[in-house]
Motif scaffolding. Structure first.
Motif, PDB file in Angstrom:
ATOM      1  N   ILE A  97       0.818  -1.217   0.000  1.00 46.10           N
ATOM      2  CA  ILE A  97       0.000   0.000   0.000  1.00 46.10           C
ATOM      3  C   ILE A  97       0.854   1.270   0.000  1.00 46.10           C
ATOM      4  O   ILE A  97       0.354   2.345  -0.301  1.00 46.10           O
ATOM      5  CB  ILE A  97      -1.000   0.023   1.174  1.00 46.10           C
ATOM      6  N   ALA A  98       2.123   1.134   0.328  1.00 46.29           N
ATOM      7  CA  ALA A  98       3.091   2.237   0.271  1.00 46.29           C
ATOM      8  C   ALA A  98       4.475   1.615   0.371  1.00 46.29           C
ATOM      9  O   ALA A  98       4.620   0.442   0.750  1.00 46.29           O
ATOM     10  CB  ALA A  98       2.858   3.230   1.413  1.00 46.29           C
ATOM     11  N   LYS A  99       5.478   2.396   0.044  1.00 43.59           N
ATOM     12  CA  LYS A  99       6.850   1.894   0.122  1.00 43.59           C
ATOM     13  C   LYS A  99       7.150   1.455   1.565  1.00 43.59           C
ATOM     14  O   LYS A  99       6.926   2.201   2.517  1.00 43.59           O
ATOM     15  CB  LYS A  99       7.832   2.975  -0.318  1.00 43.59           C
ATOM     16  N   GLY A 100       7.646   0.231   1.699  1.00 39.65           N
ATOM     17  CA  GLY A 100       7.981  -0.297   3.013  1.00 39.65           C
ATOM     18  C   GLY A 100       6.786  -0.770   3.828  1.00 39.65           C
ATOM     19  O   GLY A 100       6.934  -1.118   5.003  1.00 39.65           O
ATOM     20  N   LYS A 101       5.602  -0.780   3.230  1.00 33.12           N
ATOM     21  CA  LYS A 101       4.382  -1.206   3.935  1.00 33.12           C
ATOM     22  C   LYS A 101       3.900  -2.533   3.372  1.00 33.12           C
ATOM     23  O   LYS A 101       4.328  -2.986   2.319  1.00 33.12           O
ATOM     24  CB  LYS A 101       3.268  -0.150   3.770  1.00 33.12           C
ATOM     25  N   TRP A 102       2.973  -3.141   4.083  1.00 30.58           N
ATOM     26  CA  TRP A 102       2.368  -4.387   3.638  1.00 30.58           C
ATOM     27  C   TRP A 102       1.369  -4.150   2.515  1.00 30.58           C
ATOM     28  O   TRP A 102       0.871  -3.048   2.321  1.00 30.58           O
ATOM     29  CB  TRP A 102       1.601  -5.022   4.783  1.00 30.58           C
ATOM     30  N   ALA A 103       1.055  -5.224   1.833  1.00 29.01           N
ATOM     31  CA  ALA A 103      -0.052  -5.246   0.878  1.00 29.01           C
ATOM     32  C   ALA A 103      -1.333  -5.554   1.651  1.00 29.01           C
ATOM     33  O   ALA A 103      -1.299  -5.988   2.801  1.00 29.01           O
ATOM     34  CB  ALA A 103       0.191  -6.319  -0.184  1.00 29.01           C
ATOM     35  N   MET A 156      -4.619  -8.305   5.845  1.00 25.92           N
ATOM     36  CA  MET A 156      -5.761  -9.164   6.174  1.00 25.92           C
ATOM     37  C   MET A 156      -5.318 -10.461   6.852  1.00 25.92           C
ATOM     38  O   MET A 156      -6.001 -10.950   7.754  1.00 25.92           O
ATOM     39  CB  MET A 156      -6.608  -9.439   4.930  1.00 25.92           C
ATOM     40  N   THR A 157      -4.160 -11.008   6.470  1.00 18.73           N
ATOM     41  CA  THR A 157      -3.679 -12.189   7.191  1.00 18.73           C
ATOM     42  C   THR A 157      -3.215 -11.793   8.587  1.00 18.73           C
ATOM     43  O   THR A 157      -3.388 -12.562   9.536  1.00 18.73           O
ATOM     44  CB  THR A 157      -2.550 -12.937   6.444  1.00 18.73           C
ATOM     45  N   HIS A 158      -2.659 -10.617   8.714  1.00 20.35           N
ATOM     46  CA  HIS A 158      -2.265 -10.079  10.020  1.00 20.35           C
ATOM     47  C   HIS A 158      -3.476 -10.063  10.960  1.00 20.35           C
ATOM     48  O   HIS A 158      -3.399 -10.528  12.100  1.00 20.35           O
ATOM     49  CB  HIS A 158      -1.686  -8.680   9.793  1.00 20.35           C
ATOM     50  N   ILE A 159      -4.584  -9.576  10.488  1.00 20.46           N
ATOM     51  CA  ILE A 159      -5.797  -9.514  11.314  1.00 20.46           C
ATOM     52  C   ILE A 159      -6.303 -10.918  11.623  1.00 20.46           C
ATOM     53  O   ILE A 159      -6.672 -11.220  12.764  1.00 20.46           O
ATOM     54  CB  ILE A 159      -6.854  -8.622  10.641  1.00 20.46           C
ATOM     55  N   ALA A 160      -6.285 -11.793  10.632  1.00 21.97           N
ATOM     56  CA  ALA A 160      -6.725 -13.181  10.861  1.00 21.97           C
ATOM     57  C   ALA A 160      -5.835 -13.886  11.882  1.00 21.97           C
ATOM     58  O   ALA A 160      -6.338 -14.583  12.779  1.00 21.97           O
ATOM     59  CB  ALA A 160      -6.730 -13.955   9.540  1.00 21.97           C
ATOM     60  N   TYR A 161      -4.538 -13.709  11.761  1.00 20.36           N
ATOM     61  CA  TYR A 161      -3.616 -14.360  12.698  1.00 20.36           C
ATOM     62  C   TYR A 161      -3.822 -13.844  14.117  1.00 20.36           C
ATOM     63  O   TYR A 161      -3.785 -14.606  15.078  1.00 20.36           O
ATOM     64  CB  TYR A 161      -2.163 -14.155  12.256  1.00 20.36           C
ATOM     65  N   TRP A 162      -4.023 -12.540  14.255  1.00 21.91           N
ATOM     66  CA  TRP A 162      -4.252 -11.986  15.590  1.00 21.91           C
ATOM     67  C   TRP A 162      -5.571 -12.480  16.165  1.00 21.91           C
ATOM     68  O   TRP A 162      -5.649 -12.831  17.347  1.00 21.91           O
ATOM     69  CB  TRP A 162      -4.176 -10.458  15.579  1.00 21.91           C
ATOM     70  N   ASP A 163      -6.622 -12.521  15.348  1.00 24.15           N
ATOM     71  CA  ASP A 163      -7.911 -13.023  15.852  1.00 24.15           C
ATOM     72  C   ASP A 163      -7.776 -14.467  16.320  1.00 24.15           C
ATOM     73  O   ASP A 163      -8.298 -14.839  17.380  1.00 24.15           O
ATOM     74  CB  ASP A 163      -8.998 -12.908  14.780  1.00 24.15           C
ATOM     75  N   THR A 164      -7.075 -15.281  15.554  1.00 25.07           N
ATOM     76  CA  THR A 164      -6.886 -16.687  15.922  1.00 25.07           C
ATOM     77  C   THR A 164      -6.039 -16.810  17.185  1.00 25.07           C
ATOM     78  O   THR A 164      -6.368 -17.591  18.091  1.00 25.07           O
ATOM     79  CB  THR A 164      -6.244 -17.461  14.756  1.00 25.07           C
ATOM     80  N   TYR A 165      -4.974 -16.030  17.263  1.00 25.00           N
ATOM     81  CA  TYR A 165      -4.119 -16.053  18.446  1.00 25.00           C
ATOM     82  C   TYR A 165      -4.912 -15.626  19.688  1.00 25.00           C
ATOM     83  O   TYR A 165      -4.823 -16.268  20.746  1.00 25.00           O
ATOM     84  CB  TYR A 165      -2.907 -15.135  18.250  1.00 25.00           C
ATOM     85  N   ILE A 166      -5.666 -14.569  19.568  1.00 22.54           N
ATOM     86  CA  ILE A 166      -6.463 -14.091  20.706  1.00 22.54           C
ATOM     87  C   ILE A 166      -7.467 -15.159  21.136  1.00 22.54           C
ATOM     88  O   ILE A 166      -7.616 -15.430  22.336  1.00 22.54           O
ATOM     89  CB  ILE A 166      -7.172 -12.770  20.351  1.00 22.54           C
ATOM     90  N   LEU A 167      -8.129 -15.766  20.173  1.00 22.31           N
ATOM     91  CA  LEU A 167      -9.121 -16.799  20.479  1.00 22.31           C
ATOM     92  C   LEU A 167      -8.495 -17.982  21.205  1.00 22.31           C
ATOM     93  O   LEU A 167      -9.033 -18.464  22.208  1.00 22.31           O
ATOM     94  CB  LEU A 167      -9.801 -17.275  19.188  1.00 22.31           C
ATOM     95  N   THR A 168      -7.364 -18.453  20.717  1.00 24.33           N
ATOM     96  CA  THR A 168      -6.792 -19.689  21.256  1.00 24.33           C
ATOM     97  C   THR A 168      -5.861 -19.481  22.440  1.00 24.33           C
ATOM     98  O   THR A 168      -5.809 -20.332  23.336  1.00 24.33           O
ATOM     99  CB  THR A 168      -6.033 -20.456  20.154  1.00 24.33           C
ATOM    100  N   ALA A 180       2.531 -12.321   7.529  1.00 28.43           N
ATOM    101  CA  ALA A 180       2.997 -11.786   6.249  1.00 28.43           C
ATOM    102  C   ALA A 180       3.523 -12.905   5.355  1.00 28.43           C
ATOM    103  O   ALA A 180       3.268 -12.925   4.137  1.00 28.43           O
ATOM    104  CB  ALA A 180       4.074 -10.734   6.490  1.00 28.43           C
ATOM    105  N   THR A 181       4.232 -13.856   5.932  1.00 25.17           N
ATOM    106  CA  THR A 181       4.747 -14.994   5.164  1.00 25.17           C
ATOM    107  C   THR A 181       3.597 -15.804   4.585  1.00 25.17           C
ATOM    108  O   THR A 181       3.644 -16.223   3.421  1.00 25.17           O
ATOM    109  CB  THR A 181       5.641 -15.880   6.058  1.00 25.17           C
ATOM    110  N   HIS A 182       2.562 -16.004   5.362  1.00 30.04           N
ATOM    111  CA  HIS A 182       1.388 -16.751   4.888  1.00 30.04           C
ATOM    112  C   HIS A 182       0.746 -16.037   3.697  1.00 30.04           C
ATOM    113  O   HIS A 182       0.364 -16.681   2.713  1.00 30.04           O
ATOM    114  CB  HIS A 182       0.381 -16.926   6.032  1.00 30.04           C
TER     115      HIS A 182
END
Length: 166
Positions: free
Chosen positions: A33-39, A44-56, A81-83
């Motif tokens: 989305i900008a130089k040095g930023k994520w796509a 969206m995977t960042h949010i999914a991973y955090w939701d899963t981590y928080i849940l479990t 990010a790797t995912h």
């Protein structure tokens, strides 16, 4: 300050908004989305991973006077990010994010009101360093609604720059 139902609504609204991202061109979805930023994909995977981590890992420990240690933020973000770059599709990323959020919401809605006000330590601290409020589930999840909206605005600004509407 808002209510528990408004907290749920904020979390649900992110999923409703995420539905619009299915219409984004796939190459744009994977463009930073900008130089040095994520796509968008990584966000969206960042949010999914955090939701899963928080849940479990976090939700089961959130109780009165608990002393909870959180995962290394950068480690979880790097895994997410790797995912996103693993070759999975835009559709799969969005589905994973929405499924993770729905699972977290289902678990939260099963909790009684006292769950949201029970205070605990997080990484040895009783107060949140950003808000100054005591650590409890309500404040914790309110912070994540803010976090969702921060990333949503980043994506919307990027799409506007690209003359894309969702």
């Amino acid at each position: 300050m808002y209510t528990i139902n408004e907290l749920y609504q904020g979390m649900e609204q992110f999923n409703e908004w995420a539905d619009t991202l299915y219409k984004v061109e796939e190459n744009l979805f994977f463009t930073p989305i900008a130089k040095g930023k994520w796509a968008m994909a990584e966000i969206m995977t960042h949010i999914a991973y955090w939701d899963t981590y928080i849940l479990t890992a976090m939700l089961p420990k959130m109780e009165q006077d608990a002393d909870i240690q959180s995962i290394d933020i950068e480690k979880l973000n790097k895994e997410a990010a790797t995912h996103a770059k693993s070759g999975i599709s835009q559709k799969q990323i969005l589905q994973e994010q929405q499924q993770a959020r729905n699972a977290l919401l289902t678990a939260l809605k099963a909790k009684d009101e006292s769950f949201f006000t029970s205070t605990f330590k997080l990484n040895g601290e009783t107060l949140d360093e950003h808000s100054g409020y005591p650590h409890n589930a309500f404040n914790y999840f309110s912070g994540f609604v803010w976090h969702d909206n921060h990333h949503r605005k980043q994506i919307e600004d990027f799409l506007e720059e690209q003359n894309q509407s969702v």
